[in-house]
Structure formats: structure tokens, C-alpha cells
Design a protein around this motif. Sequence first.
Motif, PDB file in Angstrom:
ATOM      1  N   LEU A 167     -13.676  -2.933 -35.461  1.00 25.91           N
ATOM      2  CA  LEU A 167     -14.221  -4.204 -35.923  1.00 25.91           C
ATOM      3  C   LEU A 167     -14.962  -4.978 -34.840  1.00 25.91           C
ATOM      4  N   ALA A 168     -14.457  -4.907 -33.608  1.00 28.85           N
ATOM      5  CA  ALA A 168     -15.068  -5.677 -32.518  1.00 28.85           C
ATOM      6  C   ALA A 168     -16.031  -4.841 -31.680  1.00 28.85           C
ATOM      7  N   LYS A 169     -16.149  -3.554 -32.020  1.00 33.96           N
ATOM      8  CA  LYS A 169     -17.055  -2.647 -31.285  1.00 33.96           C
ATOM      9  C   LYS A 169     -16.702  -2.615 -29.795  1.00 33.96           C
ATOM     10  N   GLU A 170     -15.410  -2.509 -29.527  1.00 39.59           N
ATOM     11  CA  GLU A 170     -14.930  -2.479 -28.146  1.00 39.59           C
ATOM     12  C   GLU A 170     -14.264  -1.134 -27.851  1.00 39.59           C
ATOM     13  N   HIS A 171     -13.867  -0.955 -26.592  1.00 34.60           N
ATOM     14  CA  HIS A 171     -13.096   0.238 -26.219  1.00 34.60           C
ATOM     15  C   HIS A 171     -11.816  -0.242 -25.537  1.00 34.60           C
ATOM     16  N   THR A 172     -10.735  -0.259 -26.290  1.00 33.94           N
ATOM     17  CA  THR A 172      -9.456  -0.711 -25.760  1.00 33.94           C
ATOM     18  C   THR A 172      -8.695   0.442 -25.127  1.00 33.94           C
ATOM     19  N   GLU A 173      -7.723   0.081 -24.308  1.00 36.66           N
ATOM     20  CA  GLU A 173      -6.819   1.054 -23.699  1.00 36.66           C
ATOM     21  C   GLU A 173      -5.389   0.580 -23.920  1.00 36.66           C
ATOM     22  N   ILE A 174      -4.446   1.504 -23.774  1.00 33.75           N
ATOM     23  CA  ILE A 174      -3.037   1.183 -23.990  1.00 33.75           C
ATOM     24  C   ILE A 174      -2.265   1.368 -22.692  1.00 33.75           C
ATOM     25  N   LYS A 175      -1.566   0.316 -22.290  1.00 38.31           N
ATOM     26  CA  LYS A 175      -0.641   0.430 -21.169  1.00 38.31           C
ATOM     27  C   LYS A 175       0.726   0.738 -21.757  1.00 38.31           C
ATOM     28  N   TRP A 176       1.269   1.891 -21.370  1.00 36.14           N
ATOM     29  CA  TRP A 176       2.575   2.257 -21.886  1.00 36.14           C
ATOM     30  C   TRP A 176       3.545   1.113 -21.644  1.00 36.14           C
ATOM     31  N   VAL A 177       4.315   0.684 -22.598  1.00 36.32           N
ATOM     32  CA  VAL A 177       4.389   1.278 -23.929  1.00 36.32           C
ATOM     33  C   VAL A 177       3.778   0.361 -24.993  1.00 36.32           C
ATOM     34  N   ASN A 178       3.585  -0.911 -24.649  1.00 34.95           N
ATOM     35  CA  ASN A 178       3.343  -1.865 -25.738  1.00 34.95           C
ATOM     36  C   ASN A 178       2.217  -2.864 -25.508  1.00 34.95           C
ATOM     37  N   ASP A 179       1.353  -2.630 -24.565  1.00 31.31           N
ATOM     38  CA  ASP A 179       0.280  -3.596 -24.291  1.00 31.31           C
ATOM     39  C   ASP A 179      -1.090  -2.981 -24.561  1.00 31.31           C
ATOM     40  N   ILE A 180      -1.958  -3.764 -25.185  1.00 35.20           N
ATOM     41  CA  ILE A 180      -3.340  -3.343 -25.401  1.00 35.20           C
ATOM     42  C   ILE A 180      -4.207  -4.061 -24.368  1.00 35.20           C
ATOM     43  N   TYR A 181      -5.047  -3.280 -23.691  1.00 32.33           N
ATOM     44  CA  TYR A 181      -5.903  -3.824 -22.636  1.00 32.33           C
ATOM     45  C   TYR A 181      -7.375  -3.697 -23.006  1.00 32.33           C
ATOM     46  N   LEU A 182      -8.150  -4.660 -22.547  1.00 32.67           N
ATOM     47  CA  LEU A 182      -9.595  -4.673 -22.733  1.00 32.67           C
ATOM     48  C   LEU A 182     -10.226  -5.070 -21.413  1.00 32.67           C
ATOM     49  N   ASN A 183     -11.105  -4.234 -20.906  1.00 35.39           N
ATOM     50  CA  ASN A 183     -11.770  -4.482 -19.619  1.00 35.39           C
ATOM     51  C   ASN A 183     -10.763  -4.756 -18.500  1.00 35.39           C
TER      52      ASN A 183
END
Length: 326
Positions: A167-183
Motif C-alpha cells: 500500500l505504501a510502496k515501501e520496502h520494510t524489514e523485520i527485526k527478529w522477532v517482532n519489530d518492523i523497520y523502515l529505512n
Amino acid sequence: MSTKSQVLTLLMKHAPDYLSGEEMAQSLSLSRTAIWKAINELKKEGHLISSEHHKGYRYEKTDVLSAEGIRLNLTDATPELMITVLDSSESTMKDAKLAAINGAPAHTLIVADTQEAPKGRFGRPFFSKAGSGIYMSLLLKPNQNFEEMAQYTVITAVAVARAMDQLAKEHTEIKWVNDIYLNGKKVCGILSEAMSDVETGQITDVIIGMGINFSLKQQEFPEELRAKATSLFAEEKPLITRNELISAIWNQFYAILNQLPEQSFIEEYREKSFVLGKTVAFTQAGTTYQGTAIDINDLGELIVQLATGEKKALSSGEISLSKINE
């Protein structure tokens, strides 16, 4: 469904077209006066509803949280959610726990515009501002064993990342185990808690909660958080509404659940991890270790290889990564 809710749902479904008061009254079997009162109530809540003589009323897209706005974009594969939207909550996790104790059904979703005392994993506080975030908790009744609990957090992380990327046209990443990161900065924290039956040892209720920084501007974060946290739309005007993102997250979540026991989401989780291949430090049972994160197994555990060659499987409930190096 209240008159106000019926009117809002009808206007949203027909947006951006106009609906006359007479058309609305006939469709909902209500009086023109009831329609007029409902529209005035909705305007007071912040909804933008324009009107033109001989045309009627038209709903203008706004970012007011509403159960109607969330339901509008849910897919047929997503079960009917019992949605409660609050202006403010001390904690939607607490609200969901109380709902479970009081016999609320599965798929109860509690959403708040702001949280008064937001807490993340290990009780860590995070920043909340009205109109700029999403704070919500979902109640499930899975009747599963405790070892299956970790997968809910993993599934939710993948669902959130998918929804944000699409929806936001972004590329997110996941920090184990429960955090979503952007840039390189945290944009979402996820928390899962279980309630169990002592006699059977099974989980009777699972509550999945999350806090999402949606449109908080970077300079609005407390100074100590600006280097660590960000929003999905920290600089530009949001491309979507919060209602649309909430719908997309739970659509993705239930899409994954409907595919189980297939484990493809685990591979997606691995691909989005920015921990794998890096040196991590962690504390387990009072002892601090350092090693290389080499894998995430099918249970969602992080596999870390120490300098001695020993491999440790880290469960989300017992450790916290204290350091991540390239």
C-alpha cells in the motif's frame, strides 16, 4: 447497526459518487430527518461529507478511524471482525484481555486512535500521538499448544510487512522477532500474549497487539527516539488511510492462516530479516553471549552460532537482542 453506522457505510460504498437524501432514505428505510441527523453527527466526528443541491451527499476520503471504514476493505476470506474503535485507550492489549474474560468471541478487534500508556515487549514504552498512529489488538481463540504460540508473532510480522510494502510502496524489514523497520528505523512493534487453560495446558485465547507509527512527522518524535523510530509517512502526505492499512494487515494475516500448515510465510520472514548473517549479542538465563545469527527455524526461533561452534535457538519469550553488528 446504528443509523449513523448505516449512513456512513452507505456513503463510503458509493464514494466518490453523490447520493441524494431520498435515495439514502429509501435504501436504508429511514426518514430524511434521520439521514440528516446522522450526517451532522458524522461531521462532528471529523468525517468530511460534502453536499450539493440536487445531487445530495458525498463522502470525502478522510483519515478518521472507523469500524465501517475498516470493514469496507476486508476480503471475503477474512472472517467477520467484531470491531470496536476507541478515541483513546490505556492499552488495547488490556482491553482485549478484559473482552476475553467477559466472553468476547474470536476475531474481536479493538482499535484506538491513541494509547495513554502504550507498552511494547518487556514493558518498554513507545510514543503515541492522536491521529498519527494505529494501536490495535485482535482476540483469537485457537485452542493450541504453547509451542505453537511463536508463529502468531511471525505471521503478524509478515502480514504487516506485506501490507505496508503493497500500500505504501515501501520496502520494510523485520527485526527478529517482532519489530518492523523502515529505512533502518522502527515503524511498528508487535506483541502476542496467551491465556491458557490450566487443566488442558492449551491456549484458549491469543491476543495480538501492535503499535504503528503511521503519519507522525520525524521532528515530532521525542529527540531521544528520532534516530531509532520513524513513521510509514514521516515526510510526505499519506497515500492511504489508516482504515485501509488496518484492513490490509488483517486480510494478509488471515490469508496466511488459511494456508496453514504450509510454511511459505517462514521463508518470507527469513528473506525480510535484517538480523540474519549479522553478529548479535544477547542475554539468556543471566549469561551474555555473542554469535552470528544464521537461521530462523520453522518455529520462529532465531538460531545463533557462537564462536565455539555451539548453536543456540533463541525463543522470543526469553531473550532480547541487545546488539546487532554487520
